[in-house]
Design a protein around this motif. Structure first.
Motif, short mmCIF file in Angstrom:
data_model
loop_
_atom_site.label_atom_id
_atom_site.label_comp_id
_atom_site.label_asym_id
_atom_site.label_seq_id
_atom_site.Cartn_x
_atom_site.Cartn_y
_atom_site.Cartn_z
N GLY A 1 -6.93 11.70 -8.14
CA GLY A 1 -7.06 10.25 -8.04
C GLY A 1 -7.91 9.82 -6.85
N ALA A 2 -7.71 10.48 -5.70
CA ALA A 2 -8.50 10.13 -4.52
C ALA A 2 -9.96 10.49 -4.72
N THR A 3 -10.22 11.62 -5.38
CA THR A 3 -11.60 12.02 -5.68
C THR A 3 -12.27 10.99 -6.59
N ALA A 4 -11.54 10.55 -7.62
CA ALA A 4 -12.06 9.51 -8.51
C ALA A 4 -12.31 8.22 -7.74
N GLY A 5 -11.42 7.92 -6.80
CA GLY A 5 -11.57 6.71 -5.99
C GLY A 5 -12.83 6.73 -5.14
N ILE A 6 -13.13 7.88 -4.55
CA ILE A 6 -14.37 8.02 -3.77
C ILE A 6 -15.58 7.76 -4.67
N GLY A 7 -15.52 8.31 -5.89
CA GLY A 7 -16.61 8.08 -6.84
C GLY A 7 -16.79 6.60 -7.16
N GLU A 8 -15.68 5.88 -7.36
CA GLU A 8 -15.75 4.45 -7.69
C GLU A 8 -16.25 3.62 -6.50
N MET A 9 -16.04 4.11 -5.29
CA MET A 9 -16.56 3.40 -4.11
C MET A 9 -18.08 3.53 -4.04
N LEU A 10 -18.61 4.63 -4.56
CA LEU A 10 -20.04 4.91 -4.45
C LEU A 10 -20.85 4.41 -5.64
N ASP B 1 0.80 -1.23 0.00
CA ASP B 1 0.00 0.00 0.00
C ASP B 1 0.83 1.27 0.00
N ASP B 2 2.13 1.18 0.21
CA ASP B 2 2.95 2.38 0.29
C ASP B 2 3.20 2.98 -1.08
N GLY B 3 3.65 4.23 -1.07
CA GLY B 3 3.99 4.93 -2.30
C GLY B 3 3.72 6.41 -2.15
N PRO B 4 4.08 7.21 -3.14
CA PRO B 4 3.68 8.62 -3.14
C PRO B 4 2.18 8.72 -3.36
N SER B 5 1.63 9.91 -3.23
CA SER B 5 0.17 10.05 -3.20
C SER B 5 -0.51 9.54 -4.45
N TRP B 6 0.08 9.76 -5.64
CA TRP B 6 -0.59 9.30 -6.85
C TRP B 6 -0.67 7.78 -6.89
N SER B 7 0.34 7.11 -6.35
CA SER B 7 0.34 5.65 -6.34
C SER B 7 -0.69 5.12 -5.34
N ILE B 8 -0.81 5.77 -4.20
CA ILE B 8 -1.81 5.38 -3.21
C ILE B 8 -3.22 5.55 -3.79
N ALA B 9 -3.43 6.67 -4.50
CA ALA B 9 -4.73 6.92 -5.11
C ALA B 9 -5.05 5.86 -6.17
N TYR B 10 -4.05 5.48 -6.97
CA TYR B 10 -4.26 4.45 -7.99
C TYR B 10 -4.65 3.12 -7.35
N LYS B 11 -3.97 2.78 -6.27
CA LYS B 11 -4.30 1.52 -5.57
C LYS B 11 -5.69 1.58 -4.96
#
Length: 224
Positions: free
Chosen positions: A142-151, A77-87
């Protein structure tokens, strides 16, 4: 442009497939199962078929979905922010809301760090800009897109409501204005992990497949 289209169709057939399961049960990164010098590297580009594409889904390609999970477990799960968002996006597509939420909390932890960190990075500055560190707009988007994909998710031929809900959000919630493929707008409310109210809007009424509380059905959208 039929000539160009025909040429591209021929070239597409020459590309390697986006999902090959290697001897170790993971999605193979290269044409051959080379030994990895850095198994926990921040890049996971070989899961393109899972996100942003729709070539790997738990419904249509369950074996590839399981192999993608193994890939992510080894990468970590580690990485810079863009990598965390992608995961976070990958785990959302795999319908693991709690793992996606864990990554969201990682990317939202407060930080003032500005050094370059390719390892255990992430975090947000006081102004909510994402820290790589340093600043990375990829983390915010990426995190914003991730929230959308969760919903909601709509890449597999139907709109699914709450496909990757974490336990922390199950009790009660409401969201308005989420967009699904096909130019549909979704408003919904939930309680105790179940949808209790929803509407699907579009510029003109259209038939659409939707999965609500685990049930796949066909309905007609309402006019915006």
């Amino acid at each position: 442009d039929s000539e160009l289209r025909n040429d591209l169709e021929k070239r597409l057939k020459l590309l390697p497939p986006s999902g090959v399961i290697g001897p170790d049960g993971r999605i193979q990164e290269w044409l051959k199962p080379y030994k990895e010098p850095d198994p926990q590297h921040r890049h996971v580009s070989h899961l393109y078929g899972l996100y942003p594409a729709s070539l790997i889904t738990p419904e249509s390609t369950p074996d590839l979905a399981e192999a993608a999970k193994k890939t992510l477990e080894v990468r970590g799960d580690d990485g810079p922010s863009w990598s965390i968002a992608y995961k976070m996006l990958f785990w959302s597509r795999l319908k693991d809301g709690n793992r996606a939420y864990k990554l969201l909390k990682t990317i939202l932890r407060p930080t003032l760090a500005t050094n370059i960190n390719y390892g255990a990075g992430g975090g947000v500055y006081p102004n909510l800009l994402s820290a790589g560190p340093p600043f990375q707009i990829d983390g915010n988007f990426g995190a914003t897109a991730g929230i959308g994909e969760m919903l909601i998710q709509s890449h597999a031929g139907f709109i699914e409501l709450l496909p990757a809900m974490p336990d922390a959000w199950l009790k009660e919630g409401e969201v308005k204005g989420l967009k699904a493929e096909g130019n549909f707008t979704i408003n919904m409310k939930w309680k105790n992990g179940k949808i209790i109210q929803y509407e699907i809007l579009s510029p003109s009424p259209e038939k659409v497949k939707i999965k609500v509380n685990g049930e796949l059905k066909e309905t007609t959208s309402s006019k915006l």
